[in-house]
Enzyme design. Structure first.
Site, short mmCIF file in Angstrom:
data_model
loop_
_atom_site.label_atom_id
_atom_site.label_comp_id
_atom_site.label_asym_id
_atom_site.label_seq_id
_atom_site.Cartn_x
_atom_site.Cartn_y
_atom_site.Cartn_z
N SER A 144 3.90 -37.10 32.12
CA SER A 144 4.08 -35.64 32.28
C SER A 144 5.16 -35.14 31.32
O SER A 144 6.25 -34.76 31.75
CB SER A 144 4.41 -35.28 33.72
OG SER A 144 5.41 -36.09 34.27
N THR A 147 5.07 -0.78 10.26
CA THR A 147 4.69 -2.12 10.70
C THR A 147 4.30 -2.99 9.52
O THR A 147 3.84 -2.49 8.48
CB THR A 147 3.51 -2.06 11.69
OG1 THR A 147 2.39 -1.43 11.06
CG2 THR A 147 3.90 -1.26 12.92
N ASP A 202 0.82 -1.21 0.00
CA ASP A 202 0.00 0.00 0.00
C ASP A 202 0.85 1.25 0.00
O ASP A 202 0.33 2.35 -0.19
CB ASP A 202 -0.94 0.01 1.22
CG ASP A 202 -2.20 -0.80 0.99
OD1 ASP A 202 -2.47 -1.13 -0.17
OD2 ASP A 202 -2.91 -1.11 1.96
#
Length: 637
Positions: free
Chosen positions: A541, A111, A35
């Protein structure tokens, strides 16, 4: 000459002083890929004369090399510094740039536009006062435009500018511009974005960037630079009650003890009564100390050190607040979470939560929903993946002072940190404290853990055996319990298979269910230790994080991790229950060691190698350690 030198010096000092006292605006550029975000920032740097001659020469050379249209300068090359960005033609990281004009200083964050880099966009937006959302006039409002507009609204950015770029490629059509603005306004209404400014522009040509363009006589608004110079900076928080998150306890000598931080809201003066949160203790302000001397008053945004009239306990991460209008303190919240890690958010897994300077343990329940930011649809979710946004409940291991993010970003924003790797995995916004956080209190009991252990003549402990299926955990745990029982000890054995017949019968074997499986067993183990029992826990676990959770629930020396070390090939060869065979055949999904990972302990108290010793010898080693006949070092890796 001396007189001329003095004049030059005074001019420089005056310029530097004026520059120092200019207001600072932080803003981001965002939008879809290509853009023109990087081009816009490059143009702003160029027009504000922030490019040196050698940079300009390099820019012109780079522009010729990439062959820009019509020989124009490619201003995006000023910002797209990463080689990967130039190769792909997109921005993938947050690029920060500084520039200034006669009226204001600016820090701009370029960004990423691509959806997979949403976390980078959130990082850049977290400290921004304004957002410039770019739209390619040829393409109009896109999915990523809506995505970034939603994130900008979510993060509470006050000023939004819609920059409709590349208008030169659409003949500066007012109809095109008005249609795009109308489409964006319809979406803005849906997300609660009440106001925004729209500007038609060409970042490449410089139209409406620093000065009004003759190509858009129908546009009567300000240029982008003029608008950025006019925006109000910061939230008006001075009228709110006083809030100071303590970042540092300042103790340079025995005669001075102050509490340093940046005021998040309100005003403070010497003599004001203050309350410390979450403890609730009160005192009055004695001094407001700064590097330039004491102040008679300090307001939101200032960094100060407060001294108090009384010697009360105040720690890093506490909040000093108006005594008559303190913030809430709670340990359970509803919050929006933006997940920023490649590994998914797993409900029940322990994380660290950092809010201001306060660091506490946190677990997250199953998300209430996740948000499809492209459609704003709320969707059910068991976990959050990279770049997903969800609404979850948080449970902390200690209360924190807070304010809803919509009221105060400093007291309502937090990050989540992985307890093992210490990397930031998520960011979040607090909504409100859950009602049950205020209604549930600890009941004082007359008989405590020490008394229960004393009557049994033993110390309550958890002996946690972990290892692959088929390693021999249950066999060893059973032998240890028989030995301890014969010696008159009070014990209980929690076996993985047995517990799934009752307490955990509702859980499957996804990563989320395995985390919850261990969380429940850890809590039960804690209760049994509180009863003075020696608890043997035999569970695969597989994840370190959940074993760490179990350890952190207990006191020093109460958690003994035993790694039953058996290579996968050996465990699979034994295959007592036929589970490996089923897993290899694809009949058993998420089986540890085959298609689900096992994370070996890094520093267990005891290691037993079942390829070199019998189950009886392994049991004897564990009992010997409990009896203190061998040191930890004899059995650790």
């Amino acid at each position: 000459m001396a007189h001329q030198s003095d004049l030059i010096t005074r001019d420089i000092d005056a310029y530097l002083d004026a520059h120092q006292h200019k207001s600072l605006l932080r803003f981001i550029t965002c939008g879809s890929v290509d853009d023109g975000k990087s081009t816009l920032i490059g143009r702003l740097l160029y027009d504000s004369k922030m490019i040196f001659e050698d940079q300009m020469a390099a820019l012109e050379a780079d522009s010729r090399r990439v062959g820009t249209q019509g020989g124009d300068i490619d201003f995006a090359l000023l910002v797209d510094g990463l080689a990967a960005e130039r190769e792909q033609g997109i921005t993938i990281d947050v690029a920060y740039r500084f520039f200034s004009t006669e009226k204001r200083k600016f820090i701009v964050a370029d960004t990423p536009g691509h959806e997979q880099y949403t976390r980078n966009m959130v990082t850049g937006a977290s400290t921004a006062d304004a957002a410039v959302i770019l739209i390619d006039a040829r393409r109009g409002v896109l999915t990523q435009t809506r995505r970034h507009a939603y994130l900008v609204s979510l993060l509470g950015i006050r000023h939004v500018i819609l920059a409709v770029n590349k208008m030169d490629l659409m003949g500066w059509s007012q109809t095109v511009f008005d249609t795009i603005v109308a489409d964006f306004r319809a979406f803005a209404d849906q997300i609660g974005l009440k106001t925004f400014d729209a500007i038609p522009m060409s970042a490449l040509r410089g139209d409406n960037i620093t000065e009004a363009s003759a190509h858009s006589p129908w546009y009567a608004g300000p240029s982008l630079m003029s608008l950025l110079e006019m925006l109000e900076v910061g939230d008006d928080l001075q009228a709110d009650p006083f809030r100071l998150p303590v970042q540092w306890v300042n103790r340079p000598n025995l005669d001075f003890r102050g509490f340093s931080g940046q005021i998040a809201a309100g005003t403070v003066r010497p003599g004001d009564p203050v309350r410390v949160l979450p403890s609730g203790k009160t005192s009055t302000v004695a001094r407001i100390v700064t590097a330039d001397g004491d102040l008679a008053q300090a307001v939101a945004g200032q960094s100060i050190t407060l001294t108090l009239a009384d010697e009360i306990d105040v720690s890093r991460g506490d909040v000093l607040a108006s005594a008559d209008a303190p913030p809430e303190a709670a340990d359970q919240f509803e919050a929006t979470v933006v997940w920023m890690d490649d590994e998914p958010l797993l409900p029940g897994r322990p994380y660290l939560l950092k809010i201001g300077a306060k660091l506490v343990g946190a677990t997250i329940t199953e998300p209430k929903h996740k948000v499809n930011v492209n459609t704003l649809e709320q969707q059910p979710a068991k976990r959050l993946e990279l770049n997903e946004i969800g609404v979850c409940n948080l449970s902390l291991d200690a209360p924190v002072a807070f304010a809803p993010y919509a009221e105060n970003k400093d007291l309502g924003g937090f990050i989540l940190i992985d307890r093992i790797s210490n990397r930031t995995v998520g960011a979040g916004l607090l909504h409100f404290a859950l009602r049950r956080a205020h209604n549930i209190h600890w009941q004082a009991l007359s008989v405590d853990k020490a008394a229960r252990a004393a009557i049994k003549n033993q110390k309550g402990r958890v002996i946690w055996l972990t290892g692959l299926s088929g390693a021999g955990k249950s066999t060893i745990a059973d032998l240890v319990e028989k030995r301890l029982y014969a010696d008159g000890r009070h014990t209980y054995l929690l076996d993985g298979d047995n517990v799934r017949h009752g307490l955990n019968r509702d859980l499957g074997f996804t990563e989320e269910d395995r985390v919850e499986n261990i969380r429940r067993v850890a809590e039960v183990s804690k209760l049994m230790v509180d009863a003075g029992l020696i608890v043997l826990v035999s569970f695969i676990s597989p994840f370190r994080a959940e074993r760490r959770l179990a350890r952190d629930l207990l006191g020093p020396g109460e958690f003994v991790e035993v790694y039953v070390d058996t290579p996968l090939a050996v465990a699979e060869k034994r295959d007592v229950k036929g589970l490996y065979k089923k897993a290899r055949a694809g009949e058993l999904k998420n089986f540890t060691g085959i298609d689900s990972p096992y994370e070996a302990p890094e520093a267990p108290e005891i290691v037993v190698d079942t390829t070199t010793m019998s189950a009886e010898d392994a049991a004897e080693r564990i009992v010997a350690w409990l009896d203190g006949r061998f040191s930890t070092e004899d059995f650790s890796i």
